[in-house]
Design a protein around this motif. Structure first.
Motif, mmCIF file in Angstrom:
data_model
loop_
_atom_site.group_PDB
_atom_site.id
_atom_site.type_symbol
_atom_site.label_atom_id
_atom_site.label_comp_id
_atom_site.label_asym_id
_atom_site.label_seq_id
_atom_site.Cartn_x
_atom_site.Cartn_y
_atom_site.Cartn_z
ATOM 1 N N SER A 30 0.680 -1.198 -0.032
ATOM 2 C CA SER A 30 0.003 0.036 0.022
ATOM 3 C C SER A 30 0.674 1.300 0.080
ATOM 4 O O SER A 30 2.164 1.374 0.441
ATOM 5 N N VAL A 31 0.203 2.151 -0.284
ATOM 6 C CA VAL A 31 0.975 3.903 -0.288
ATOM 7 C C VAL A 31 1.367 3.873 1.043
ATOM 8 O O VAL A 31 2.558 4.592 1.554
ATOM 9 N N ILE A 46 2.150 10.207 -3.285
ATOM 10 C CA ILE A 46 1.326 10.605 -4.431
ATOM 11 C C ILE A 46 1.886 11.845 -5.141
ATOM 12 O O ILE A 46 1.850 12.017 -6.363
ATOM 13 N N GLY A 50 2.374 10.310 -8.410
ATOM 14 C CA GLY A 50 1.243 10.237 -8.964
ATOM 15 C C GLY A 50 0.283 9.194 -8.509
ATOM 16 O O GLY A 50 -0.835 9.476 -7.732
ATOM 17 N N THR A 51 0.652 8.066 -8.836
ATOM 18 C CA THR A 51 -0.353 6.949 -8.480
ATOM 19 C C THR A 51 0.884 5.537 -7.924
ATOM 20 O O THR A 51 1.923 5.727 -8.270
ATOM 21 N N LYS A 52 0.297 4.573 -7.267
ATOM 22 C CA LYS A 52 1.020 3.598 -6.742
ATOM 23 C C LYS A 52 1.396 2.878 -8.101
ATOM 24 O O LYS A 52 2.675 2.552 -8.188
ATOM 25 N N GLU A 53 0.635 2.689 -8.970
ATOM 26 C CA GLU A 53 0.918 1.966 -10.353
ATOM 27 C C GLU A 53 1.913 2.734 -10.932
ATOM 28 O O GLU A 53 2.914 2.200 -11.652
ATOM 29 N N GLU A 105 -2.977 -5.789 -13.993
ATOM 30 C CA GLU A 105 -3.084 -4.466 -14.193
ATOM 31 C C GLU A 105 -2.378 -4.240 -15.595
ATOM 32 O O GLU A 105 -1.419 -4.429 -16.049
#
Length: 182
Positions: A30-31, A46, A50-53, A105
């Motif tokens: 998790s972040v 973030i 930007g995003t975890k991905e 993903e």
């Protein structure tokens, strides 16, 4: 901001994410976990990535050092490749498993495809000649992928029990695909 470790917050996040993604994979990281290991606020993860991905894609790269592979004649490549792959497995294994586990993903699946091509198919293809060189490089990649699957995804301890025997036999199998004698 430079942290007591001498790394910037961004570098700490990058390092923490790399560690956790290799250990746990994409879905189980998790972040908040990344932020905790980096000793920072989750909002900064973030903000920086930007995003975890996107952070995953930035940290999970797989490359093989071509030099140990290219300094042998093609006729010895199969065994040498298996030996190099298995002797450097910790980093390769972590990235490979993280990519495989996260491949549901679409962007991670695309990265896995990119790694497959750039880390194996293209360098092997560059060593081959003949009208079926591309096919042989892709078949070799599939054989290596099967070995990695059996060892690292399934965890086949019987297969891994005799390292030298595995290198010799799997190397011969790979070699037959690369330089067929028939």
């Amino acid at each position: 901001m430079v942290r007591p470790s001498g790394r910037s917050t961004r570098d700490e996040i990058h390092w923490a994410a790399s560690q956790l993604f290799r250990e746990r994979g994409f879905a189980r990281t998790s972040v908040r976990d990344i932020a905790a290991l980096a000793e920072t606020n989750p909002a900064l993860v973030i903000r920086h990535f930007g995003t975890k991905e996107l952070l995953f894609l930035e940290t999970m790269h797989l490359s093989l050092d071509d030099e140990p592979l290219l300094d042998v004649p093609l006729e010895s490549f199969g065994e040498r490749f298996v030996e190099v792959l298995l002797s450097t497995e910790d980093d390769i294994k972590g990235v490979y498993l993280a990519l495989v586990r996260g491949s549901n993903e679409p962007n991670i699946a695309a990265r896995l495809d990119e790694v497959h091509h750039t880390a194996f198919v293209a360098p092997v293809r560059a060593r081959l000649s003949g009208p079926d060189a591309d096919l042989r490089a892709r078949l070799a990649a599939a054989v290596v992928g099967g070995l990695l699957y059996a060892l690292w995804v399934v965890g086949d301890t019987h297969l891994a029990a005799d390292h030298r025997e595995l290198v010799v036999r799997y190397g011969a199998l790979l070699q037959e695909i690369l330089t067929p004698h028939g």
